[in-house]
Design a protein around this motif. Sequence first.
Motif, short mmCIF file in Angstrom:
data_model
loop_
_atom_site.label_atom_id
_atom_site.label_comp_id
_atom_site.label_asym_id
_atom_site.label_seq_id
_atom_site.Cartn_x
_atom_site.Cartn_y
_atom_site.Cartn_z
N SER A 111 -16.07 65.26 35.77
CA SER A 111 -14.78 65.90 35.50
C SER A 111 -14.58 67.12 36.38
CB SER A 111 -14.71 66.29 34.02
OG SER A 111 -13.55 67.03 33.76
N VAL A 126 -17.11 56.18 36.82
CA VAL A 126 -16.23 56.61 35.74
C VAL A 126 -17.07 57.28 34.66
CG1 VAL A 126 -14.51 54.83 36.19
CG2 VAL A 126 -16.34 54.37 34.59
N ARG A 175 -13.78 65.93 39.92
CA ARG A 175 -12.41 65.42 39.98
C ARG A 175 -11.41 66.56 39.93
NH1 ARG A 175 -11.27 63.00 35.62
NH2 ARG A 175 -9.21 62.50 36.33
N ASP A 195 -11.19 58.24 36.51
CA ASP A 195 -11.19 58.81 35.16
C ASP A 195 -11.38 57.68 34.15
OD1 ASP A 195 -8.74 57.51 35.04
OD2 ASP A 195 -7.56 59.35 35.03
N ASN A 251 -20.67 63.41 32.49
CA ASN A 251 -19.22 63.48 32.29
C ASN A 251 -18.66 64.83 32.71
OD1 ASN A 251 -19.18 60.87 31.39
ND2 ASN A 251 -18.52 61.36 29.30
N GLU A 268 -8.49 67.17 42.68
CA GLU A 268 -7.08 67.21 42.30
C GLU A 268 -6.46 68.55 42.65
OE1 GLU A 268 -7.00 66.12 38.18
OE2 GLU A 268 -7.72 64.09 38.59
#
Length: 87
Positions: free
Chosen positions: A54, A36, A57, A25, A50, A61
């Motif tokens: 995101s 990143v 990710r 991140d 981005n 998660e």
Amino acid sequence: MSAMARKLQTDRMAWLGPNWFILGDGGFSLADIMMVPYANPRTKIQKYFNFCLSSTRFVIEETFGRWKNCFRQLMDYQHCQQNIAIW
């Protein structure tokens, strides 16, 4: 830099292979092994990158969160007996 990061940097092929990266991140700095997000995306392509980073990710998660719910006893691993925790 952590010990794991040093190992990844010194022998990337053994850990990641030629075309694999670690997703980070905005708290991480850009490195050869880490992707990143753009700090200040200016173009549509940077904003889309981005968004995709995101989204990826988020899925990762979410997966770890579901695993933690399936294996709740592993969240308090320091109280496990060694012969049970290691297979």
